[in-house]
Design a protein around this motif. Structure first.
Motif, PDB file in Angstrom:
ATOM      1  N   THR A  31      10.837  -0.060  23.321  1.00 33.03           N
ATOM      2  CA  THR A  31      11.206   0.183  24.711  1.00 33.03           C
ATOM      3  C   THR A  31      10.397  -0.607  25.733  1.00 33.03           C
ATOM      4  O   THR A  31      10.758  -0.630  26.915  1.00 33.03           O
ATOM      5  N   SER A  32       9.308  -1.264  25.312  1.00 30.92           N
ATOM      6  CA  SER A  32       8.513  -2.078  26.242  1.00 30.92           C
ATOM      7  C   SER A  32       8.887  -3.555  26.187  1.00 30.92           C
ATOM      8  O   SER A  32       8.400  -4.353  26.983  1.00 30.92           O
ATOM      9  N   LEU A  33       9.753  -3.900  25.253  1.00 29.60           N
ATOM     10  CA  LEU A  33      10.166  -5.291  25.078  1.00 29.60           C
ATOM     11  C   LEU A  33      11.085  -5.704  26.223  1.00 29.60           C
ATOM     12  O   LEU A  33      12.090  -5.051  26.483  1.00 29.60           O
ATOM     13  N   ILE A  34      10.731  -6.814  26.910  1.00 27.22           N
ATOM     14  CA  ILE A  34      11.510  -7.249  28.066  1.00 27.22           C
ATOM     15  C   ILE A  34      12.301  -8.518  27.778  1.00 27.22           C
ATOM     16  O   ILE A  34      13.488  -8.607  28.098  1.00 27.22           O
ATOM     17  N   HIS A  35      11.654  -9.500  27.156  1.00 24.77           N
ATOM     18  CA  HIS A  35      12.318 -10.771  26.852  1.00 24.77           C
ATOM     19  C   HIS A  35      12.085 -11.156  25.394  1.00 24.77           C
ATOM     20  O   HIS A  35      11.028 -10.882  24.828  1.00 24.77           O
ATOM     21  N   VAL A  36      13.073 -11.805  24.793  1.00 19.59           N
ATOM     22  CA  VAL A  36      12.930 -12.369  23.455  1.00 19.59           C
ATOM     23  C   VAL A  36      13.468 -13.798  23.491  1.00 19.59           C
ATOM     24  O   VAL A  36      14.310 -14.130  24.327  1.00 19.59           O
ATOM     25  N   SER A  37      12.978 -14.627  22.601  1.00 22.15           N
ATOM     26  CA  SER A  37      13.475 -15.997  22.532  1.00 22.15           C
ATOM     27  C   SER A  37      14.928 -15.983  22.088  1.00 22.15           C
ATOM     28  O   SER A  37      15.296 -15.309  21.124  1.00 22.15           O
ATOM     29  N   VAL A  38      15.764 -16.736  22.783  1.00 21.74           N
ATOM     30  CA  VAL A  38      17.175 -16.794  22.429  1.00 21.74           C
ATOM     31  C   VAL A  38      17.355 -17.364  21.030  1.00 21.74           C
ATOM     32  O   VAL A  38      18.350 -17.090  20.346  1.00 21.74           O
ATOM     33  N   ASN A  39      16.378 -18.135  20.551  1.00 21.17           N
ATOM     34  CA  ASN A  39      16.464 -18.776  19.238  1.00 21.17           C
ATOM     35  C   ASN A  39      15.663 -18.062  18.154  1.00 21.17           C
ATOM     36  O   ASN A  39      15.299 -18.671  17.142  1.00 21.17           O
ATOM     37  N   LEU A  40      15.402 -16.788  18.342  1.00 22.22           N
ATOM     38  CA  LEU A  40      14.553 -16.042  17.417  1.00 22.22           C
ATOM     39  C   LEU A  40      15.008 -16.135  15.965  1.00 22.22           C
ATOM     40  O   LEU A  40      14.178 -16.206  15.045  1.00 22.22           O
ATOM     41  N   PHE A  41      16.312 -16.154  15.719  1.00 23.46           N
ATOM     42  CA  PHE A  41      16.822 -16.136  14.345  1.00 23.46           C
ATOM     43  C   PHE A  41      17.551 -17.422  13.929  1.00 23.46           C
ATOM     44  O   PHE A  41      18.233 -17.442  12.911  1.00 23.46           O
ATOM     45  N   THR A  42      17.385 -18.489  14.680  1.00 14.34           N
ATOM     46  CA  THR A  42      18.177 -19.695  14.401  1.00 14.34           C
ATOM     47  C   THR A  42      17.882 -20.337  13.048  1.00 14.34           C
ATOM     48  O   THR A  42      18.735 -21.029  12.488  1.00 14.34           O
ATOM     49  N   GLU A  43      16.699 -20.110  12.517  1.00 12.54           N
ATOM     50  CA  GLU A  43      16.346 -20.721  11.229  1.00 12.54           C
ATOM     51  C   GLU A  43      16.624 -19.804  10.039  1.00 12.54           C
ATOM     52  O   GLU A  43      16.371 -20.188   8.897  1.00 12.54           O
ATOM     53  N   ASN A  44      17.149 -18.636  10.315  1.00  8.61           N
ATOM     54  CA  ASN A  44      17.437 -17.667   9.247  1.00  8.61           C
ATOM     55  C   ASN A  44      18.925 -17.693   8.917  1.00  8.61           C
ATOM     56  O   ASN A  44      19.668 -16.756   9.193  1.00  8.61           O
ATOM     57  N   THR A  45      19.349 -18.755   8.296  1.00 13.29           N
ATOM     58  CA  THR A  45      20.776 -18.993   8.059  1.00 13.29           C
ATOM     59  C   THR A  45      21.369 -18.144   6.949  1.00 13.29           C
ATOM     60  O   THR A  45      22.589 -18.169   6.737  1.00 13.29           O
TER      61      THR A  45
END
Length: 221
Positions: free
Chosen positions: A56-70
């Motif tokens: 609940t304290s998380l505000i922003h995450v990288s849009v590419n967080l999972f791009t390498e997990n194909t």
């Protein structure tokens, strides 16, 4: 999981054989930061269900967080109940995911999701993906581009702030058969809505009038 005082995690996990991080930071209510390359060294990762649910304290995450997990196959509930999260991530490169159910469920502060983020010919279910996203007022037109196997959008954006539907939102979803309560109790009819275009879309997707009524149930006229 459940570490309520945890405010950050390591920069990168070097775990080439790791396949499942379900509930990884579940209910870590003090977590404020997720490193951009946290899973970049986890090429075998397949399941991320509820990985950051109730952060609940998380505000922003990288849009590419999972791009390498194909190799990902299931992305349900990943950010569910992250009530302060403002932005979504892309799954453009994750073409093996079958389920996105409740991905952002009750992310009440979510304001933006990237276009083309669900380009996926495998996924069958997008149920309650944006349900309860009260701050999300619009959806990118090509968010579902290529989702030709998708069949269920049950409660897709129920109770959301979505105010209008892009003309081509479901254009690439010829197998869609379940839109029940997709926009129920949303802000959809709080502004001008191209009603004819919406009904035409429903007709093209094999809906009868009863289906349409349930899709729009409790929206304000």
């Amino acid at each position: 999981m459940g570490c309520t005082s945890l405010s950050a995690v390591f920069e990168s996990m070097d775990a080439p054989l790791l396949e499942d991080v379900s509930g990884f930071c579940w209910s870590c209510s003090s977590l404020e930061y997720i490193p951009d390359r946290l899973f970049s060294k986890c090429p075998s990762l397949k399941v991320i269900n509820g990985a950051f649910q109730y952060c609940t304290s998380l505000i922003h995450v990288s849009v590419n967080l999972f791009t390498e997990n194909t190799e990902l196959t299931n992305a349900s509930l990943v950010f569910a109940h992250c009530t302060n999260l403002r932005n979504g991530v892309t799954f453009y490169y994750n073409r093996k995911i079958q389920y996105f159910n409740r991905l952002y469920l009750n992310c009440t502060s979510l304001e933006i999701v990237p276009d083309y983020c669900f380009v996926n010919a495998v996924a069958t279910a997008f149920e309650a993906v944006f349900a309860g996203c009260a701050s999300l007022t619009s959806l990118p037109e090509h968010i579902l581009a290529g989702a030709g196997n998708a069949s269920s959008f049950w409660q897709f954006a129920e109770r959301s702030g979505v105010q209008s539907l892009p003309a081509g939102l479901f254009a690439d979803c010829p197998n869609a058969v379940n839109f029940i309560y997709a926009f129920a109790r949303s802000a959809l009819l709080a502004v001008e809505l191209p009603v004819k275009a919406f009904f035409d879309m429903c007709y093209g997707l094999r809906f009868d009038l009863q289906d349409v009524r349930r899709i729009m149930a409790t929206c304000l006229l």
